[in-house]
Every structure is written in structure tokens, then in C-alpha cells.
Design a protein around this motif. Sequence first.
Motif, PDB file in Angstrom:
ATOM      1  N   GLN A 212      69.246  56.649 -48.313  1.00 26.01           N
ATOM      2  CA  GLN A 212      68.451  55.425 -48.349  1.00 26.01           C
ATOM      3  C   GLN A 212      67.971  54.964 -46.978  1.00 26.01           C
ATOM      4  N   GLU A 213      68.772  55.197 -45.948  1.00 25.02           N
ATOM      5  CA  GLU A 213      68.424  54.644 -44.642  1.00 25.02           C
ATOM      6  C   GLU A 213      69.050  55.483 -43.537  1.00 25.02           C
ATOM      7  N   VAL A 214      68.305  55.670 -42.460  1.00 26.35           N
ATOM      8  CA  VAL A 214      68.867  56.256 -41.246  1.00 26.35           C
ATOM      9  C   VAL A 214      68.751  55.235 -40.120  1.00 26.35           C
ATOM     10  N   SER A 215      69.785  55.160 -39.313  1.00 20.59           N
ATOM     11  CA  SER A 215      69.794  54.287 -38.139  1.00 20.59           C
ATOM     12  C   SER A 215      69.772  55.178 -36.903  1.00 20.59           C
ATOM     13  N   ILE A 216      68.729  55.027 -36.091  1.00 20.72           N
ATOM     14  CA  ILE A 216      68.547  55.908 -34.941  1.00 20.72           C
ATOM     15  C   ILE A 216      68.248  55.058 -33.714  1.00 20.72           C
ATOM     16  N   GLY A 217      68.995  55.294 -32.653  1.00 23.60           N
ATOM     17  CA  GLY A 217      68.812  54.523 -31.444  1.00 23.60           C
ATOM     18  C   GLY A 217      68.609  55.352 -30.201  1.00 23.60           C
ATOM     19  N   HIS A 218      69.670  56.023 -29.741  1.00 17.22           N
ATOM     20  CA  HIS A 218      69.648  56.686 -28.446  1.00 17.22           C
ATOM     21  C   HIS A 218      68.495  57.684 -28.333  1.00 17.22           C
ATOM     22  N   ALA A 219      68.356  58.566 -29.322  1.00 13.65           N
ATOM     23  CA  ALA A 219      67.319  59.595 -29.249  1.00 13.65           C
ATOM     24  C   ALA A 219      65.930  58.969 -29.306  1.00 13.65           C
ATOM     25  N   LEU A 220      65.748  57.999 -30.192  1.00 13.25           N
ATOM     26  CA  LEU A 220      64.427  57.409 -30.362  1.00 13.25           C
ATOM     27  C   LEU A 220      63.995  56.643 -29.100  1.00 13.25           C
ATOM     28  N   ILE A 221      64.881  55.847 -28.556  1.00 12.79           N
ATOM     29  CA  ILE A 221      64.524  55.090 -27.350  1.00 12.79           C
ATOM     30  C   ILE A 221      64.318  56.037 -26.169  1.00 12.79           C
ATOM     31  N   SER A 222      65.100  57.100 -26.098  1.00 14.45           N
ATOM     32  CA  SER A 222      64.898  58.094 -25.043  1.00 14.45           C
ATOM     33  C   SER A 222      63.546  58.775 -25.194  1.00 14.45           C
ATOM     34  N   ASP A 223      63.187  59.156 -26.419  1.00 16.46           N
ATOM     35  CA  ASP A 223      61.878  59.772 -26.651  1.00 16.46           C
ATOM     36  C   ASP A 223      60.740  58.820 -26.297  1.00 16.46           C
ATOM     37  N   ALA A 224      60.972  57.525 -26.509  1.00 18.94           N
ATOM     38  CA  ALA A 224      59.928  56.541 -26.216  1.00 18.94           C
ATOM     39  C   ALA A 224      59.594  56.494 -24.727  1.00 18.94           C
ATOM     40  N   LEU A 225      60.511  56.903 -23.865  1.00 18.67           N
ATOM     41  CA  LEU A 225      60.226  56.965 -22.437  1.00 18.67           C
ATOM     42  C   LEU A 225      59.147  57.993 -22.127  1.00 18.67           C
ATOM     43  N   TYR A 226      59.075  59.025 -22.963  1.00 14.12           N
ATOM     44  CA  TYR A 226      58.092  60.088 -22.762  1.00 14.12           C
ATOM     45  C   TYR A 226      56.816  59.857 -23.573  1.00 14.12           C
ATOM     46  N   TYR A 227      56.986  59.407 -24.816  1.00 13.45           N
ATOM     47  CA  TYR A 227      55.867  59.360 -25.749  1.00 13.45           C
ATOM     48  C   TYR A 227      55.312  57.960 -25.982  1.00 13.45           C
ATOM     49  N   GLY A 228      56.020  56.932 -25.518  1.00 17.38           N
ATOM     50  CA  GLY A 228      55.640  55.557 -25.822  1.00 17.38           C
ATOM     51  C   GLY A 228      56.286  55.106 -27.123  1.00 17.38           C
ATOM     52  N   LEU A 229      56.604  53.825 -27.211  1.00 18.16           N
ATOM     53  CA  LEU A 229      57.357  53.323 -28.362  1.00 18.16           C
ATOM     54  C   LEU A 229      56.570  53.443 -29.660  1.00 18.16           C
ATOM     55  N   GLU A 230      55.307  53.055 -29.650  1.00 22.29           N
ATOM     56  CA  GLU A 230      54.515  53.113 -30.880  1.00 22.29           C
ATOM     57  C   GLU A 230      54.410  54.544 -31.402  1.00 22.29           C
ATOM     58  N   ASN A 231      54.071  55.457 -30.519  1.00 19.77           N
ATOM     59  CA  ASN A 231      53.934  56.848 -30.918  1.00 19.77           C
ATOM     60  C   ASN A 231      55.265  57.412 -31.407  1.00 19.77           C
ATOM     61  N   THR A 232      56.341  57.038 -30.738  1.00 16.45           N
ATOM     62  CA  THR A 232      57.657  57.570 -31.098  1.00 16.45           C
ATOM     63  C   THR A 232      58.110  57.088 -32.467  1.00 16.45           C
ATOM     64  N   VAL A 233      57.938  55.811 -32.743  1.00 16.13           N
ATOM     65  CA  VAL A 233      58.290  55.300 -34.074  1.00 16.13           C
ATOM     66  C   VAL A 233      57.505  56.052 -35.140  1.00 16.13           C
ATOM     67  N   GLN A 234      56.221  56.287 -34.906  1.00 10.72           N
ATOM     68  CA  GLN A 234      55.412  57.028 -35.864  1.00 10.72           C
ATOM     69  C   GLN A 234      55.877  58.482 -35.999  1.00 10.72           C
ATOM     70  N   MET A 235      56.296  59.077 -34.914  1.00  7.35           N
ATOM     71  CA  MET A 235      56.802  60.447 -34.959  1.00  7.35           C
ATOM     72  C   MET A 235      58.064  60.533 -35.819  1.00  7.35           C
ATOM     73  N   TYR A 236      58.940  59.562 -35.670  1.00  7.68           N
ATOM     74  CA  TYR A 236      60.160  59.564 -36.489  1.00  7.68           C
ATOM     75  C   TYR A 236      59.852  59.277 -37.948  1.00  7.68           C
ATOM     76  N   LEU A 237      58.963  58.340 -38.206  1.00  8.71           N
ATOM     77  CA  LEU A 237      58.570  58.082 -39.583  1.00  8.71           C
ATOM     78  C   LEU A 237      57.957  59.323 -40.221  1.00  8.71           C
ATOM     79  N   GLY A 238      57.252  60.103 -39.418  1.00 12.99           N
ATOM     80  CA  GLY A 238      56.644  61.336 -39.915  1.00 12.99           C
ATOM     81  C   GLY A 238      57.647  62.397 -40.304  1.00 12.99           C
ATOM     82  N   LYS A 239      58.881  62.235 -39.864  1.00 14.17           N
ATOM     83  CA  LYS A 239      59.945  63.182 -40.235  1.00 14.17           C
ATOM     84  C   LYS A 239      60.623  62.798 -41.533  1.00 14.17           C
ATOM     85  N   LEU A 240      60.303  61.617 -42.062  1.00  9.27           N
ATOM     86  CA  LEU A 240      60.971  61.121 -43.270  1.00  9.27           C
ATOM     87  C   LEU A 240      60.070  61.199 -44.487  1.00  9.27           C
TER      88      LEU A 240
END
Length: 240
Positions: A212-240
Motif C-alpha cells: 500500500q505504501e513505501v516510505s523513502i527518505g535517504h535515497a530520495l533526498i540524496s538523489d534530489a541533490l543530483y536531479y532536483g527535488l521535483e524531478n526526483t519525486v517524479q522519478m520515484y513515482l515512475g517506479k511505482l
Amino acid sequence: MRKTSVRLSVNINKIATIRNARGGNTPNVALAAKNTEAFGAEGITVHPRPDQRHITYADVRELKEIVTTEFNVEGYPNAEFMKLVEEVKPHQVTLVPDPPGVLTSNAGWNTIEHADFLKDVIAQLSSWGARTSVFIETDEAMIEGAKACGSDRIELYTEAYATGFAKNPEEAVAPFVRSAAFARDIGLGVNAGHDLNLDNLAFFAQEVKGLQEVSIGHALISDALYYGLENTVQMYLGKL
């Protein structure tokens, strides 16, 4: 198009870690939460610890006033934590067996040994209107214990999956497939979290039915340093 109905809750602890390293209010935790939701996240997770080394109790109070999706507060249910939860009344409380000073959550509950304690805590949380989730490993006896304690959901601790994914994804995910099916069969909802990332998330979400739900913090925030927060959230949503 989303492949599953799994919700993404973003743990913003690491935003607070960066802020606290310098003091002041940069980066701004509340703004980060607002933007994370605006960029598509379906929940905000925080895990205030007793030493408040990242998310503080003041942050939790502020976030309660601005989070418009699901607000999930994780933590060990000591007296201070319970008082905070009673005050802010988040949508979900995820109980984690963290001893004081632990670096990160590294084990699930023994729901048999701590049954009486968990029953009392869960009953109190439920009376305040919170959905309850117990951070747990894949042992079916412990999952059954979570049900006996009155929890609504479990959150599967996925470090073992993340560690084994590169070597053998099918073997790594198999215990989680079985434990999630068992949990559903006895009437528990299923969340998951810890070390899920852009490499391993899609396979996990596709294989673990009823997640029902995944909680993701460390990896997502780390990826946001490279890809930007908006793009990163969309990238993770694209995996679901």
C-alpha cells in the motif's frame, strides 16, 4: 502511467539534517514538505528522535499545520513521543523499536516479547484516531503478533531486500512476497521502507502484491541533490 497503486511517502528527515548542520532555517523543512507534495508525493514522513538531531518536535507541530496529503510520524513510543502524537494527531503512526542514540532504524519489533507494551500503545494511538503501523521483519510469527496487538498495518523493514537485490533480486524479494501475503490474509495492511531506491523500488513494488505504501527518505533526498527535488519525486513515482 503508474504501474501499481502503491503510495509514495517521502521521509524529509535528511532535509532537517542539512539545516541542523549549520543552524538557522536553511533549507526550510516546511517549504520542502510543501514542494514535495506539490511535486506529486502522496505523503510526508518524519521520524523525530529523542536527541532531535534532524526533525525536531517543533518541526512536527509545524508540519501538521501544512501537510495536505498523509502525515506519517515514525518513532519509538516513549512518553515524549506519545505526548507529541496526541497533540498533532497525524494520520498514521509507525512504531519503530529504536533505542536512544541509534543512527538509523536497524531492526523490527519483537511483537511477542513486547506484546503487552505494544497493545497498550496501539490502543492509545487508535483512540486518538491514528492508523497504526508496526515496523517489522518478515517473520510470520512477529507479523501475527502485530495483528494480535491491534495494529492496522505493518511496515516491512526492507534492508535485507536492498542488500540482496544486486546479487539475486528474486531471492531477495521472496521473503517479502510471502510475508506480505501472510499479512494480508490475516487482515493487516502492508507498508515498506528502508534502503529502497531508484534501482530496486520498481521490482519490489511489482512483486509484493497488495503493497500500500513505501516510505523513502535517504535515497530520495540524496538523489534530489543530483536531479532536483521535483524531478526526483517524479522519478520515484515512475517506479511505482
